[in-house]
Write an enzyme that holds these catalytic residues in place. Structure first.
Site, PDB file in Angstrom:
ATOM      1  N   GLU A  72       0.822  -1.207   0.000  1.00  0.00           N
ATOM      2  CA  GLU A  72       0.000   0.000   0.000  1.00  0.00           C
ATOM      3  C   GLU A  72       0.860   1.263   0.000  1.00  0.00           C
ATOM      4  OE1 GLU A  72      -3.028   0.692  -0.477  1.00  0.00           O
ATOM      5  OE2 GLU A  72      -3.850  -1.329  -0.513  1.00  0.00           O
ATOM      6  N   TYR A 155      -6.566   6.681   4.010  1.00  0.00           N
ATOM      7  CA  TYR A 155      -6.741   5.673   2.965  1.00  0.00           C
ATOM      8  C   TYR A 155      -5.996   4.395   3.322  1.00  0.00           C
ATOM      9  CZ  TYR A 155      -5.939   2.668  -0.854  1.00  0.00           C
ATOM     10  OH  TYR A 155      -5.851   1.518  -1.587  1.00  0.00           O
ATOM     11  N   ASP A 173      -9.765   5.350  -3.093  1.00  0.00           N
ATOM     12  CA  ASP A 173      -8.550   5.830  -3.753  1.00  0.00           C
ATOM     13  C   ASP A 173      -8.948   6.510  -5.058  1.00  0.00           C
ATOM     14  OD1 ASP A 173      -9.093   3.741  -5.542  1.00  0.00           O
ATOM     15  OD2 ASP A 173      -6.966   3.310  -5.813  1.00  0.00           O
ATOM     16  N   CYS A 235     -15.391   1.219 -22.137  1.00  0.00           N
ATOM     17  CA  CYS A 235     -16.775   1.047 -21.710  1.00  0.00           C
ATOM     18  C   CYS A 235     -17.390  -0.236 -22.254  1.00  0.00           C
ATOM     19  CB  CYS A 235     -17.603   2.263 -22.128  1.00  0.00           C
ATOM     20  SG  CYS A 235     -17.035   3.815 -21.371  1.00  0.00           S
TER      21      CYS A 235
END
Length: 345
Positions: A72, A155, A173, A235
């Protein structure tokens, strides 16, 4: 143990402070769909993620919470392709926090390599020391405890609690913010900075139950990283395109132009070049070696010739070099020894 639902992203604004809604009018997040429609979204993304999630080592069931925490921190503002080899070497060398805590902070900076923003290495080292001092050498498993670790913001605390310990936390995020903006709010991009409204939207979209919430966080993050990208969203490959408010609105353009970070000719570039010298140096580097090319000094320095030559090719102004050196000292990334500059002991 870490959960395989974990997903990676470039966390450019991961631990930025939340700003009041009124200060960021570009996006006005709408309410999430009704319960049945939201449940359908949860299921669709969980199914998609099970098939399409990338196989990354910090997602594996055998990855420790320490491995998740390291990932992270490394993934903040850094793409996965650059993080992978450094993460793997880091975990081989320091498989648990106590192993890193026993080393000088400078070794963490050295091992950080070219990931950028090397203060993150100092913070990870400090976190390892704190984990040993305050938590018996084990990464704490709750959001409040994680938030108290050096270098861990809101976060990161939520992400580690969710992905390493399976807790129900609101993980937000950059990728998640972008998916939420398009899917729920009909905006091309989220606000330039995280807003309180976005956090409420994310919390309202989170499924009940720990397991489903972790899967949702991971799958939305992965969708943003692989499909719902900032510049060229795919998409046609999106499993929830039929519910996307942005597509339904006709794909309106962003209300602002994201600003990229400059690099060439900046103080950051000079700082990076100086750090490259210090990382390979086996002894303190005299100030004059930074200021004047070795050829002008009449000798060839052992071991640092290549990064030193790269620094001098930048042809930076003397005052810019001095700013870089002073900044590294003030940030704790370098220290001044009687013989010159070196990584922190």
């Amino acid at each position: 143990m870490a959960l395989i639902y974990y997903a990676e992203s470039i966390k450019a604004q991961a631990d930025a402070p939340t700003v009041p809604d009124a200060a960021r009018p570009e996006v006005a997040p709408e309410s999430v769909p009704e319960a049945a429609a939201l449940a359908a979204l949860h299921n669709a993304l969980a199914t998609w993620f099970a098939v399409n999630a990338r196989d990354l080592p910090w997602r594996a069931a055998e990855c420790t919470p320490w491995g998740v925490l390291v990932s992270e921190i490394m993934l903040q503002q850094t793409p996965v392709v650059r993080v992978l080899p450094v993460w793997e070497e880091w975990l081989r060398r320091w498989p648990e926090p106590s192993a890193l805590a026993r080393e000088p902070a400078g070794e963490a900076v050295r091992a950080w390599g070219r990931l950028g923003y090397p203060r993150r290495a100092l913070r990870l080292h400090a976190a390892a020391v704190a984990i040993g001092a305050d938590h018996g050498g084990e990464v704490p498993g709750t959001y409040p405890e994680l938030l108290q670790l050096p270098g861990v913001g809101s976060y990161t605390a939520a992400a580690v609690a969710a992905f390493a310990f399976g807790r129900r936390e609101t993980v937000v995020d950059t990728n998640i913010r972008r998916v939420h903006a398009r899917l729920f709010s009909g905006a091309a991009l989220p606000s330039p900075a995280l807003t309180a409204a976005e956090m409420r939207l994310a919390a309202n979209a989170l499924p009940d139950g720990a397991g489903p919430s972790v899967r949702w966080n991971a799958s939305v993050m992965e969708l943003g990283a692989l499909v719902c990208t900032a510049r060229s969203p795919k998409c046609g490959q999106c499993p929830v395109s039929g519910s996307c408010a942005w597509l339904a609105a006709g794909e309106p353009p962003p209300t602002y132009t994201p600003k990229g970070q400059s690099w060439h000719g900046t103080d950051r570039q000079v700082r990076g070049a100086v750090m490259a010298v210090l990382r390979v140096a086996e002894s303190p580097v005299a100030r004059e070696l930074f200021q004047r090319a070795p050829a002008d000094l009449g000798f060839e320095p052992a071991g640092i010739g290549i990064p030193l030559a790269a620094l001098h090719r930048l042809d930076s102004a003397p005052e810019q070099l001095e700013r870089a050196l002073s900044g590294l000292l003030s940030d704790g990334l370098a220290e001044l020894h009687p013989a010159g500059f070196r990584l922190p002991a």
